[in-house]
Design a protein around this motif. Structure first.
Motif, PDB file in Angstrom:
ATOM      1  N   THR A   8       0.832  -1.210   0.000  1.00 37.34           N
ATOM      2  CA  THR A   8       0.000   0.000   0.000  1.00 37.34           C
ATOM      3  C   THR A   8       0.862   1.255   0.000  1.00 37.34           C
ATOM      4  N   THR A   9       1.932   1.243   0.784  1.00 35.74           N
ATOM      5  CA  THR A   9       2.820   2.401   0.838  1.00 35.74           C
ATOM      6  C   THR A   9       3.490   2.648  -0.505  1.00 35.74           C
ATOM      7  N   ARG A  10       3.968   1.581  -1.146  1.00 40.91           N
ATOM      8  CA  ARG A  10       4.638   1.746  -2.431  1.00 40.91           C
ATOM      9  C   ARG A  10       3.683   2.261  -3.504  1.00 40.91           C
ATOM     10  N   LEU A  11       2.453   1.784  -3.488  1.00 36.21           N
ATOM     11  CA  LEU A  11       1.470   2.279  -4.453  1.00 36.21           C
ATOM     12  C   LEU A  11       1.200   3.767  -4.248  1.00 36.21           C
ATOM     13  N   LEU A  12       1.094   4.182  -2.993  1.00 30.01           N
ATOM     14  CA  LEU A  12       0.858   5.598  -2.716  1.00 30.01           C
ATOM     15  C   LEU A  12       2.078   6.444  -3.060  1.00 30.01           C
ATOM     16  N   VAL A  13       3.272   5.881  -2.887  1.00 32.62           N
ATOM     17  CA  VAL A  13       4.486   6.603  -3.296  1.00 32.62           C
ATOM     18  C   VAL A  13       4.460   6.871  -4.793  1.00 32.62           C
ATOM     19  N   LEU A  14       4.064   5.869  -5.572  1.00 37.74           N
ATOM     20  CA  LEU A  14       3.982   6.048  -7.022  1.00 37.74           C
ATOM     21  C   LEU A  14       2.912   7.069  -7.400  1.00 37.74           C
ATOM     22  N   LEU A  15       1.790   7.050  -6.681  1.00 31.17           N
ATOM     23  CA  LEU A  15       0.719   7.999  -6.990  1.00 31.17           C
ATOM     24  C   LEU A  15       1.103   9.432  -6.630  1.00 31.17           C
ATOM     25  N   ARG A  34       4.227  10.603  -6.490  1.00 29.05           N
ATOM     26  CA  ARG A  34       5.498  11.036  -7.082  1.00 29.05           C
ATOM     27  C   ARG A  34       5.335  12.232  -8.016  1.00 29.05           C
ATOM     28  N   PRO A  35       4.288  12.293  -8.859  1.00 33.50           N
ATOM     29  CA  PRO A  35       4.134  13.498  -9.703  1.00 33.50           C
ATOM     30  C   PRO A  35       3.941  14.775  -8.901  1.00 33.50           C
ATOM     31  N   PHE A  36       3.480  14.662  -7.659  1.00 31.18           N
ATOM     32  CA  PHE A  36       3.270  15.844  -6.819  1.00 31.18           C
ATOM     33  C   PHE A  36       4.494  16.169  -5.963  1.00 31.18           C
ATOM     34  N   ARG A  37       5.581  15.385  -6.144  1.00 30.59           N
ATOM     35  CA  ARG A  37       6.855  15.626  -5.456  1.00 30.59           C
ATOM     36  C   ARG A  37       6.681  15.623  -3.930  1.00 30.59           C
ATOM     37  N   GLN A  38       5.896  14.676  -3.449  1.00 33.01           N
ATOM     38  CA  GLN A  38       5.686  14.539  -2.014  1.00 33.01           C
ATOM     39  C   GLN A  38       6.690  13.547  -1.428  1.00 33.01           C
TER      40      GLN A  38
END
Length: 306
Positions: free
Chosen positions: A73-80, A82-86
């Motif tokens: 779940t964490t990795r999926l949210l990291v990918l989501l 990433r375009p927002f540079r969070q």
């Protein structure tokens, strides 16, 4: 053979307690839940040998599934994100919200199957161990002398960053005091809510600065110094809030916790730190740290976290 190490199910026993009301002549009865844990098997003999047995009823397979779900779940949210540079820590926080009772955790099937109450003790223990060693690694990368040189700048940043949220917390407490704090001391509730909204999460800040490579920069040193000052003020105010709201014994215990924390910090600076420097100087240049020294350091970290 499987071994018994953790709880299997939870029985809630209602304990009848009597509380005396000073303004009434009759006593009212309240029921306080007492959680009783029964033994839980560590691991199975295998899915194919134990037919009809749910592997998630055993602590080790359940823990592995929980870690896998959290990581995925964490990795999926990291990918989501990433375009927002969070930073990654934001994805980890959101993963906790998604998997917790705010969203998916509202499903009783999900909560009882993947994150049952009996498993939370093990999961929280491992999480705190990870946090303990992460803060140790952050401390290794920090230069205390540089932070000390931040001086007045760090204090000013900490006070400026704490003042507005603290005032907003006090203002909010006036709005919700009738709904939240019916039987709580008013001054204590003001301080507690103000501290809750103004404190800086030191591990989160350290994680963000380390991820974006700013931990040892001028900005990072100022931010970490301000966070340390912020945490010190928060703990002092929290101890004051507890002292105001509770009886004398609790007030003395909160004061004892504060003094014990100060003593521990002084002990680390004036006893542990010179010992670490002596160990470092005893290592010949170019040689690696011995296994005994690594064991000593890691054991000291766990003792400090206790």
């Amino acid at each position: 053979m499987a071994s018994t190490v953790a709880p299997l199910n939870v029985d809630v026993v209602a304990v009848n307690t009597t509380t005396q009301n000073s303004n009434a002549s009759t006593a009212t009865k309240a029921f306080n839940p007492v959680v009783c844990y029964s033994p839980m098997m560590m691991t199975t003999n295998g899915m194919w040998q134990d037919e009809g047995v749910n592997p998630l009823e055993f602590s080790l397979p359940l823990f592995i599934v929980q870690v896998a779900v959290i990581v995925i779940t964490t990795r999926l949210l990291v990918l989501l994100l990433r375009p927002f540079r969070q930073p990654r820590v934001i994805a980890e926080i959101l993963a906790g919200v998604v998997l917790g009772p705010s969203m998916i955790g509202q499903s009783e099937l999900w909560a009882s199957l993947v994150f049952p109450v009996r498993s939370l003790l093990t999961l929280e223990t491992v999480a705190h161990l990870g946090l303990l060693f992460f803060l140790f690694l952050v401390g290794l990368e920090m230069d205390v002398d540089v932070i000390r040189r931040s001086g007045d700048k760090a204090v000013f940043v900490a006070m400026a960053g704490m003042a507005l949220p603290f005032c907003m917390g006090i203002a909010t407490s006036f709005i919700f005091r009738h709904q939240v704090s019916r039987n709580v001391h008013q001054t204590s509730f003001l301080l507690f809510l103000g501290v809750a909204l103004s404190v800086t999460a030191f591990p989160v800040l350290a994680r963000i600065l380390a991820e974006i490579k700013l931990l040892n920069s001028e900005l990072g040193r100022t931010a970490m110094s301000a966070a340390i000052v912020n945490d010190m003020c928060a703990w002092i105010l929290l101890a004051l809030a507890i002292s105001i709201s509770e009886v004398d014994s609790t007030a003395l215990s909160s004061l004892w916790v504060l003094l014990a924390g100060v003593t521990f910090v002084l002990f680390c600076f004036y006893a542990v730190r010179p010992l670490m420097w002596r160990i470092i100087r005893s290592i010949p240049e170019g040689d690696d740290v011995s296994n005994a020294q690594i064991t000593l350091i890691l054991t000291g970290v766990m003792i400090a976290g206790a």
